[in-house]
Design a protein around this motif. Structure first.
Motif, PDB file in Angstrom:
ATOM      1  N   PRO A 189      21.637 -46.405  44.723  1.00 11.45           N
ATOM      2  CA  PRO A 189      20.727 -45.230  44.683  1.00 11.45           C
ATOM      3  C   PRO A 189      20.249 -44.961  43.114  1.00 11.45           C
ATOM      4  O   PRO A 189      19.246 -44.751  42.726  1.00 11.45           O
ATOM      5  CB  PRO A 189      21.149 -44.224  45.543  1.00 11.45           C
ATOM      6  N   TYR A 242      20.414 -47.141  40.513  1.00 13.50           N
ATOM      7  CA  TYR A 242      19.546 -48.213  39.852  1.00 13.50           C
ATOM      8  C   TYR A 242      18.212 -48.155  40.540  1.00 13.50           C
ATOM      9  O   TYR A 242      17.160 -48.254  39.827  1.00 13.50           O
ATOM     10  CB  TYR A 242      20.234 -49.582  40.365  1.00 13.50           C
ATOM     11  N   LYS A 243      18.012 -47.769  41.866  1.00 15.14           N
ATOM     12  CA  LYS A 243      16.749 -47.732  42.350  1.00 15.14           C
ATOM     13  C   LYS A 243      15.738 -46.644  41.489  1.00 15.14           C
ATOM     14  O   LYS A 243      14.464 -46.627  41.969  1.00 15.14           O
ATOM     15  CB  LYS A 243      16.730 -47.384  44.002  1.00 15.14           C
ATOM     16  N   LYS A 244      16.411 -45.829  40.847  1.00 18.09           N
ATOM     17  CA  LYS A 244      15.382 -44.848  40.349  1.00 18.09           C
ATOM     18  C   LYS A 244      14.731 -45.596  39.134  1.00 18.09           C
ATOM     19  O   LYS A 244      13.634 -45.178  38.658  1.00 18.09           O
ATOM     20  CB  LYS A 244      16.327 -43.679  39.786  1.00 18.09           C
ATOM     21  N   GLU A 303      18.308 -57.853  42.099  1.00 16.86           N
ATOM     22  CA  GLU A 303      18.190 -56.952  43.323  1.00 16.86           C
ATOM     23  C   GLU A 303      19.511 -55.929  43.077  1.00 16.86           C
ATOM     24  O   GLU A 303      20.434 -56.501  42.897  1.00 16.86           O
ATOM     25  CB  GLU A 303      18.131 -57.801  44.378  1.00 16.86           C
ATOM     26  N   CYS A 304      19.113 -54.948  43.706  1.00 13.53           N
ATOM     27  CA  CYS A 304      20.322 -53.948  43.809  1.00 13.53           C
ATOM     28  C   CYS A 304      19.699 -52.724  44.613  1.00 13.53           C
ATOM     29  O   CYS A 304      18.836 -52.210  44.500  1.00 13.53           O
ATOM     30  CB  CYS A 304      20.484 -53.423  42.235  1.00 13.53           C
ATOM     31  N   GLU A 305      20.748 -52.337  45.371  1.00 15.60           N
ATOM     32  CA  GLU A 305      20.584 -51.111  46.279  1.00 15.60           C
ATOM     33  C   GLU A 305      21.129 -49.849  45.853  1.00 15.60           C
ATOM     34  O   GLU A 305      21.080 -48.762  46.599  1.00 15.60           O
ATOM     35  CB  GLU A 305      20.948 -51.374  47.760  1.00 15.60           C
ATOM     36  N   ALA A 363      13.404 -48.464  39.309  1.00 14.31           N
ATOM     37  CA  ALA A 363      11.979 -48.880  39.802  1.00 14.31           C
ATOM     38  C   ALA A 363      10.905 -47.904  40.260  1.00 14.31           C
ATOM     39  O   ALA A 363       9.985 -48.160  40.214  1.00 14.31           O
ATOM     40  CB  ALA A 363      12.598 -49.338  41.442  1.00 14.31           C
TER      41      ALA A 363
END
Length: 710
Positions: A180, A182-184, A176-178, A186
């Motif tokens: 921005p 890292y969210k790329k 789990e990581c918020e 996903a």
């Protein structure tokens, strides 16, 4: 190579791609517990990497560093990743938590949740406040050896009982990581598995040995392409161009076909070639050295080969369509738009918008690193391609500034050396008699004063060129040393001084320009020649400010002062170059007390203050420009901001104080007391003294206390 057993600054995490080896552990000593568990003696089992000091040689290495052997980085079992999941977490056979991050950028606040059969709730096993780039982390799972408490997503505390028989399949892990960035990951929809290979090297004429530096850049390109192909912009562009692109048999391709092929290409390995461009197809994606560096928008922004070779991997060849209208991935034959061009345009736009995961060359600074950490091994990585190039675009970003210190030069650059500028004001006239030579053998060209030493470049005749050093400790110049020849630091051959045109000292080095179209560097104590700099075309003048060595010929070129060492003989890089002007031996450089550098350009009659704010993007621009009625020959500045300009013998006003904002002559100083300048050239203010080289009629240097000008 730098080796650190603990990390003192978070900034170094971001700079891991700069070939700083964080830790000295091997694959074997990663098996040694513990690490990253601040409460190992208590019940809490949370693995928490809360600070740089938590990363030790026992629990981590940085992958794909320059000393990593081929047996590791070319082994897909140890170095490969899924483009959708570049951060990998697993349980090893030794009952350790392992995390590998195929990421050129740091990741903030990453959590690893775990679940075990028999326990109803998922619990927080590990938390990484910062994941350094290319991290490989291993540490013992705490509840293998003792009962441990953990927190669930609902905030409850649960006890996980000791389990010495825990196997890799007994624990399910989730990230789990918020962040921005890292969210790329996903959003990535590609199904590629990526590794690295030497392919047929050395038995094939095209292939070169893959190196870790290539691998790091290949990771960046893989993430960028995978993200690009997964974006709505790419899908929309395909649909706008539906059936515009054609296959090898000249059949129209649907948008959905190209989308599927780009997202679902099978696994492939990166390789390195010495031929222009690259080779691609099947499980191969090989690129020339320069292609690993130039794809960034703030580099040369050339990613043509990247998409060309990827297109071959999708099954498209030069084939029968080549030269006959094929416009898939390999040609713009007949001026037709290609899929490759479409991808190149999207790549550029998403780089400039900072949408791509790795949008700037500054995240890894592979070009800069080519010189910062000098070794024969690294020289083979990128060869001439490793030299810095002027970036096509400038990308500014606080994260990048934190990583490398900023575009103006960064944390490695030295401060301006204002030392040696103290002492009583001086008054003298240095002519041939004081210099101890015949009148016909003496003509000072340039000067510099550092403490009690005066350096004079004498350019009268080829047989009598010299660099003269005078002692000023008694108030009058006394000749200490005359340099007319030295040992070349590279070849060991005797070098006779060519025409010297510029002289400067900074810290413990003397810089002499002009001779052999080079800037020779001498030890200020021993006068041994340490190095030579080879700016393009030569150098007529030299100055040093804010950690940068500047030279001028038809343009000003900037080289990093901290790399002027005996390890970099003849190879200090030119980081930035100004616009070009007319080539003239009268083009000179000067520096003020703050470290600002000025170009005096004879042809267009200008004095320009150089702007180094974008130096690391390859730009050396002009911050302020003054134009005069007559060609300036030299400029100098008092500490209070007064600006003085010499105009040679081309004007009735041959030396003057001018307005630093407009260039207007404020005061005619052609005559100061009983001194009247006839042909003033270079000028300098040090030790509260104005020094002026006057080349008519007798060739001399005047030293005039600044108070005489008030």
């Amino acid at each position: 190579m730098f080796i650190r057993n603990s990390i003192k600054k978070i900034g170094l995490f971001a700079a891991a791609g700069l070939c700083i080896v964080l830790g000295s552990c091997s694959e074997e000593n990663l098996d040694t517990p513990p690490g990253g568990n601040p409460d190992a003696a208590g019940l809490s089992g949370l693995i928490h990497m809360a600070s740089p000091e938590d990363y030790t040689s026992e629990n981590h290495i940085i992958m794909l560093q320059d000393d990593e052997p081929e047996s590791i980085f070319l082994d897909p079992a140890q170095r490969s990743f899924d483009s959708r999941r570049p951060v990998q977490v697993s349980v090893t056979g030794n009952r350790e938590l392992q995390l590998r991050a195929y990421s050129p950028r740091r990741i903030r606040d990453l959590k690893v949740w775990a679940s075990i059969e028999g326990y109803p709730d998922e619990f927080l096993l590990a938390r990484f406040d910062i994941v350094p780039p290319f991290l490989e982390f291993r540490t013992a799972i705490p509840f293998v050896s003792a009962d441990k408490e953990y927190t669930t997503a609902a905030g409850k505390t649960i006890l996980i009982l000791k389990n010495p028989h825990l196997g890799p399949d007994d624990l399910s892990l989730r990230i789990e990581c918020e962040d921005p960035y890292y969210k790329k990951f996903a959003a990535i929809k590609t199904t590629w598995s990526i590794s690295f290979s030497n392919f047929e090297y050395p038995n094939h004429p095209y292939w070169l040995a893959m190196n870790p530096a290539h691998c790091r850049e290949a990771v960046a390109m893989s993430l960028n392409m995978a993200y690009l192909f997964s974006t709505q912009e790419y899908q929309d562009s395909l649909r706008v161009n539906d059936r515009r692109f054609i296959d090898n048999a000249l059949n129209a391709l649907s948008a959905e076909t190209l989308l599927s092929q780009s997202l679902t290409r099978p696994s492939f390995a990166w390789g390195t070639l010495h031929i222009q461009g690259g080779l691609g197809g099947g499980g191969t994606l090989g690129l020339q050295d320069v292609c690993f560096l130039g794809h960034y928008a703030d580099d040369v922004s050339d990613n043509m080969a990247l998409f060309h070779e990827f297109g071959h991997g999708m099954g498209y060849g030069h084939g029968m369509g080549y030269g006959h209208g094929s416009n898939t991935v390999i040609s713009e034959s007949g001026g037709k738009y290609s899929w490759r061009q479409m991808c190149q345009s999207i790549y550029l736009r998403q780089s400039l918008a900072k949408e791509l995961p790795v949008y700037s060359r500054r995240f890894m600074h592979s070009r800069r690193n080519h010189y910062d950490q000098w070794s024969d091994n690294r020289l083979a990585y990128f060869g001439a391609a490793g030299r810095y190039y002027r970036g096509r675009h400038v990308i500014e970003d606080p994260e990048l500034d934190e990583l490398d210190g900023g575009l103006s030069g960064g944390t490695d650059f030295l401060a301006t050396d204002n030392g040696g500028d103290t002492g009583d004001a001086l008054r003298f006239r240095l002519d041939y008699a004081t210099a101890g030579v015949a009148q016909r053998d003496y003509a000072p060209r340039d000067i510099y004063v550092y403490g009690d030493l005066l350096y004079v470049a004498n350019d009268m005749r080829p047989a009598d060129y010299s660099l003269d050093v005078f002692d000023l400790s008694t108030g009058s110049p006394k000749l200490l040393k005359r340099i007319t020849a030295w040992k070349d630091p590279q070849s060991g051959a005797d070098v006779t001084l060519g025409k010297p045109t510029g002289i400067f000292r900074s810290y413990d080095k003397i810089y002499l320009s002009g001779s052999g179209s080079r800037v020779y560097v001498f030890d200020a104590e021993t006068y041994e020649c340490l190095n030579f700099l080879t700016p393009a075309g030569g150098a007529f003048s030299v100055a040093v400010g804010e950690g940068v060595v500047y030279s001028i010929l038809d343009a000003v070129r900037a080289m990093p002062e901290h790399l002027v060492t005996s390890q970099h003989i003849g190879n200090v890089p030119t980081l930035a170059t100004s616009a070009k002007w007319s080539r003239s031996e009268d083009n000179t450089l000067a520096r003020d007390h703050r470290g600002e550098v000025y170009a005096v350009v004879n042809g267009p009659r200008k004095i320009m203050r150089m702007d180094r704010s974008l130096l690391m993007s390859g730009r050396l621009d002009i911050a302020r420009e003054l134009t005069f009625d007559h060609a300036p020959q030299g400029v100098c500045f008092a500490d209070d901001g007064r600006m003085f300009v010499s105009f040679g013998n081309a004007s009735s006003v041959r030396f003057a104080r001018v307005d630093p904002e407009s260039g207007e002559v404020l005061e005619d100083l052609t005559k100061i007391g009983d001194i009247e300048f006839k042909n003033p050239q270079k000028c300098l203010i040090r030790r509260n003294t104005l020094f002026v080289v006057d080349r008519l009629p007798d060739f001399c240097v005047y030293a005039i206390p600044l108070k005489d000008l008030e």
